[in-house]
Design a protein around this motif. Structure first.
Motif, PDB file in Angstrom:
ATOM      1  N   LEU A 197       0.828  -1.219   0.000  1.00 16.34           N
ATOM      2  CA  LEU A 197       0.000   0.000   0.000  1.00 16.34           C
ATOM      3  C   LEU A 197       0.860   1.265   0.000  1.00 16.34           C
ATOM      4  O   LEU A 197       0.521   2.259  -0.631  1.00 16.34           O
ATOM      5  N   GLY A 198       1.975   1.183   0.719  1.00 15.76           N
ATOM      6  CA  GLY A 198       2.810   2.381   0.887  1.00 15.76           C
ATOM      7  C   GLY A 198       3.888   2.553  -0.161  1.00 15.76           C
ATOM      8  O   GLY A 198       4.712   3.458  -0.050  1.00 15.76           O
ATOM      9  N   ARG A 199       3.896   1.703  -1.191  1.00 13.06           N
ATOM     10  CA  ARG A 199       4.987   1.769  -2.166  1.00 13.06           C
ATOM     11  C   ARG A 199       4.864   2.966  -3.107  1.00 13.06           C
ATOM     12  O   ARG A 199       5.841   3.397  -3.697  1.00 13.06           O
ATOM     13  N   LYS A 200       3.664   3.485  -3.260  1.00 14.12           N
ATOM     14  CA  LYS A 200       3.431   4.589  -4.197  1.00 14.12           C
ATOM     15  C   LYS A 200       3.912   5.907  -3.591  1.00 14.12           C
ATOM     16  O   LYS A 200       3.956   6.063  -2.380  1.00 14.12           O
ATOM     17  N   SER A 201       4.264   6.827  -4.468  1.00 16.71           N
ATOM     18  CA  SER A 201       4.697   8.122  -3.954  1.00 16.71           C
ATOM     19  C   SER A 201       3.510   9.080  -3.786  1.00 16.71           C
ATOM     20  O   SER A 201       3.663  10.286  -3.826  1.00 16.71           O
ATOM     21  N   SER A 202       2.325   8.511  -3.613  1.00 16.01           N
ATOM     22  CA  SER A 202       1.138   9.335  -3.360  1.00 16.01           C
ATOM     23  C   SER A 202       1.173   9.796  -1.906  1.00 16.01           C
ATOM     24  O   SER A 202       2.031   9.380  -1.126  1.00 16.01           O
ATOM     25  N   TRP A 203       0.196  10.620  -1.500  1.00 13.55           N
ATOM     26  CA  TRP A 203       0.190  11.094  -0.109  1.00 13.55           C
ATOM     27  C   TRP A 203      -0.013   9.928   0.849  1.00 13.55           C
ATOM     28  O   TRP A 203       0.575   9.904   1.936  1.00 13.55           O
ATOM     29  N   ALA A 204      -0.833   8.944   0.428  1.00 10.91           N
ATOM     30  CA  ALA A 204      -1.091   7.789   1.300  1.00 10.91           C
ATOM     31  C   ALA A 204       0.200   6.994   1.509  1.00 10.91           C
ATOM     32  O   ALA A 204       0.514   6.576   2.630  1.00 10.91           O
ATOM     33  N   GLY A 205       0.938   6.813   0.418  1.00 11.92           N
ATOM     34  CA  GLY A 205       2.213   6.099   0.487  1.00 11.92           C
ATOM     35  C   GLY A 205       3.203   6.820   1.377  1.00 11.92           C
ATOM     36  O   GLY A 205       3.859   6.218   2.233  1.00 11.92           O
ATOM     37  N   SER A 206       3.295   8.127   1.186  1.00 12.01           N
ATOM     38  CA  SER A 206       4.218   8.930   1.989  1.00 12.01           C
ATOM     39  C   SER A 206       3.820   8.887   3.462  1.00 12.01           C
ATOM     40  O   SER A 206       4.674   8.779   4.346  1.00 12.01           O
ATOM     41  N   PHE A 207       2.510   8.935   3.711  1.00  9.83           N
ATOM     42  CA  PHE A 207       2.002   8.901   5.084  1.00  9.83           C
ATOM     43  C   PHE A 207       2.406   7.584   5.765  1.00  9.83           C
ATOM     44  O   PHE A 207       2.914   7.584   6.888  1.00  9.83           O
ATOM     45  N   VAL A 208       2.208   6.474   5.041  1.00  8.05           N
ATOM     46  CA  VAL A 208       2.550   5.150   5.591  1.00  8.05           C
ATOM     47  C   VAL A 208       4.047   5.084   5.900  1.00  8.05           C
ATOM     48  O   VAL A 208       4.471   4.620   6.964  1.00  8.05           O
ATOM     49  N   TYR A 256       8.529   4.876   9.695  1.00 12.43           N
ATOM     50  CA  TYR A 256       9.872   5.298  10.116  1.00 12.43           C
ATOM     51  C   TYR A 256       9.838   5.859  11.538  1.00 12.43           C
ATOM     52  O   TYR A 256      10.745   5.630  12.324  1.00 12.43           O
ATOM     53  N   ASN A 257       8.780   6.592  11.860  1.00 10.24           N
ATOM     54  CA  ASN A 257       8.700   7.192  13.192  1.00 10.24           C
ATOM     55  C   ASN A 257       8.397   6.159  14.263  1.00 10.24           C
ATOM     56  O   ASN A 257       9.008   6.170  15.331  1.00 10.24           O
ATOM     57  N   ILE A 258       7.461   5.261  13.960  1.00  9.06           N
ATOM     58  CA  ILE A 258       7.078   4.271  14.976  1.00  9.06           C
ATOM     59  C   ILE A 258       8.221   3.287  15.239  1.00  9.06           C
ATOM     60  O   ILE A 258       8.481   2.922  16.381  1.00  9.06           O
ATOM     61  N   GLN A 259       8.933   2.915  14.162  1.00  9.21           N
ATOM     62  CA  GLN A 259      10.015   1.944  14.381  1.00  9.21           C
ATOM     63  C   GLN A 259      11.151   2.531  15.211  1.00  9.21           C
ATOM     64  O   GLN A 259      11.944   1.812  15.804  1.00  9.21           O
ATOM     65  N   ALA A 260      11.219   3.857  15.266  1.00  6.60           N
ATOM     66  CA  ALA A 260      12.277   4.499  16.055  1.00  6.60           C
ATOM     67  C   ALA A 260      11.994   4.383  17.558  1.00  6.60           C
ATOM     68  O   ALA A 260      12.870   4.609  18.378  1.00  6.60           O
TER      69      ALA A 260
END
Lengths: 255, 230
Positions: free
Chosen positions: A79-90, A95-99
């Motif tokens: 779902l997040g592979r696209k450079s759409s806003w949804a992809g960027s959001f995912v 990245y933030n949660i894994q930190a």
């Protein structure tokens, strides 16, 4: 692959044990602090059967947790592979949660869900989910231009084909990440058991810790090491077989 | 069929100088045309600009009777999960099976249909890739070094066959092979370096077709005309 994993673990385990015994010898410590070889062997004999089933119990939760996290990571990664806003959001979310150290959330999970299977499963899944997700996102979001160009230019590209191409081209990376995440899932399960579960090898280690029984802990570590080595070896072998079946020609050999 | 560039300019993001600066040319009929020039003068950039002409608002590129432009290049790969025969079957449009068989014969790929793409030599890989494009619907096909690493004799056979099989299509052949371009192409766009006084211009090639007889004098003259550009 399987045997290499096992003997690599045995080498590391023997080195660790030798270091412990060397410390015992140098500092002239009693068997109560660091047990000697006869006591370790004796304890191994006593707890082997019980610990073996404990590790299998932990492993079953680990495998289930890993399967759940693989499915989730692929679903979100696709779902997040696209450079759409949804992809960027995912991607930003991931990245933030894994930190954040997920283990720190374990007490909340135990408060809400109590001791037992679900809590162990959830922590195991969460711990190996985010590293998996980042790898899957990285792979799925990187176009394989030399292959994809034709399908895009001729209007044949579908999301299933895109995912297939990217997964196939990064099969080695994916299998390595999945095999590596087994350790994380195992660690997550053991941590969960160690904190508040009522079964599994982590629970047994907690009991041994309260009894200050280092020999039992060493036996538990040995069992965990052997079982996770076998599991990882199997995963790597399956990955290699999948790659061979999917990509290699039926005859001859690739250079 | 008409392809025209009028004052085309393109600068890559972050670059100081334009890779294509005030390019003007016209190609007026179907056939095998070429873009020729030293490395780095913007041949591939021009090809990509032609393909994306629809996406550019202030386009200096105008076309007539050219709806579909396809761009093939020599580093393309096919997925390795099945044989090239299977790949070709999958991408072959209905009704073009005979053409596919014919192309496989001409491109000498019949013995290799069971092989995976990674097992082929670079020349064989380029031949398979080119067949894929020739089987599609297109009005203009850009061949960016698409026959690189193919031996000279087979390359000639393939180019002549393409000219015979697709007389109503326009091809834009990007190559560094002077003799080939001079011999088989009709209109040759020479792209010169931006530092030269004569940056780009058109040369008429020999445009030989199957069964040709080489006119050595005229051929030498064409080659000289192209070489004098550098």
């Amino acid at each position: 692959m399987l045997f290499r994993r096992i003997y690599q673990f045995l080498i590391v385990y023997c080195i660790g044990l030798t270091c412990l015994l060397a410390i015992k010898k140098i500092l002239v410590l009693s068997d109560y602090v660091i047990p000697g070889i006869p006591l370790i062997l004796d304890t191994f004999g006593q707890v082997f059967r019980g610990y073996f089933f404990d590790v299998l119990n932990t492993l079953s939760v680990t495998i289930l947790g890993q399967i759940i996290s693989i499915i989730m990571a692929f679903a979100v990664g696709i779902l997040g592979r696209k450079s759409s806003w949804a992809g960027s959001f995912v991607k930003v979310m991931a990245y933030n949660i894994q930190a954040y150290p997920i283990v720190a959330l374990a007490p909340i999970i135990f408060i809400l869900l109590g001791d037992g299977f679900i809590s162990r499963l959830l922590i195991a899944s969460m711990i190996c989910y985010f590293p998996l997700l980042l790898s899957v996102l990285g792979i799925m979001a990187s176009p394989v231009k030399d292959i994809e160009h034709f399908y895009i230019a001729t209007g044949r590209m579908r999301w299933q084909l895109e995912v297939k191409i990217r997964a196939f081209e990064n099969l080695s990376k994916l299998t390595t990440v999945i095999a590596g995440s087994a350790t994380l899932a195992m660690a997550g399960t053991i941590v969960a058991e160690f904190i508040a579960a009522n079964a599994g090898i982590g629970y047994s280690i907690r009991i041994a810790l309260y009894q200050s029984d280092l020999a039992r802990i060493l036996a538990a570590l040995f069992m965990i090491g052997i079982v996770i080595s076998v599991y990882q070896g199997i995963l790597e072998t399956l990955g290699a077989q999948l790659k061979t079946k999917w990509s290699a020609p039926k005859e001859g050999e690739l250079l | 069929m008409h392809l025209e560039c009028d004052g085309l300019k393109y600068t890559y993001p972050g670059a100081k100088a334009a890779v294509i600066d005030n390019l003007c040319f016209t190609m007026t009929a179907p056939g095998f045309n070429a873009v020729f020039g030293p490395s780095g003068v913007g041949k591939t950039s021009l090809a990509k600009l032609l393909v994306s002409r629809g996406n550019r608002q202030e386009s200096c590129i105008s076309t007539f009777d050219i709806d579909t432009i396809l761009y093939s290049y020599n580093q393309e790969r096919l997925p390795n999960w099945s044989s090239i025969g299977s790949h070709l079957n999958k991408i072959c449009p209905i009704g073009k099976e005979t053409l596919k068989k014919e192309l496989i014969e001409i491109f000498k790929l019949k013995p290799l249909l069971a092989a995976r793409f990674s097992q082929l030599s670079m020349g064989q890989q380029n031949r398979v890739n080119l067949i894929r494009y020739l089987l599609q619907e297109f009005d203009l096909l850009i061949l960016d070094e698409s026959l690189a690493n193919v031996d000279e004799a087979l390359r000639e056979t393939i180019i002549l066959a393409i000219k015979t099989l697709f007389p109503g299509k326009m091809f834009l052949y990007i190559s560094h092979n002077l003799m080939e371009v001079a011999k088989f192409c009709r209109e040759i766009l020479i792209l010169g370096e931006s530092t030269k006084q004569r940056k780009n211009f058109m040369v008429r090639g020999r445009d030989y077709t199957q069964g040709y007889t080489l006119d050595k004098k005229a051929f030498d003259a064409t080659m000289l005309e192209i070489m004098n550009a550098f």
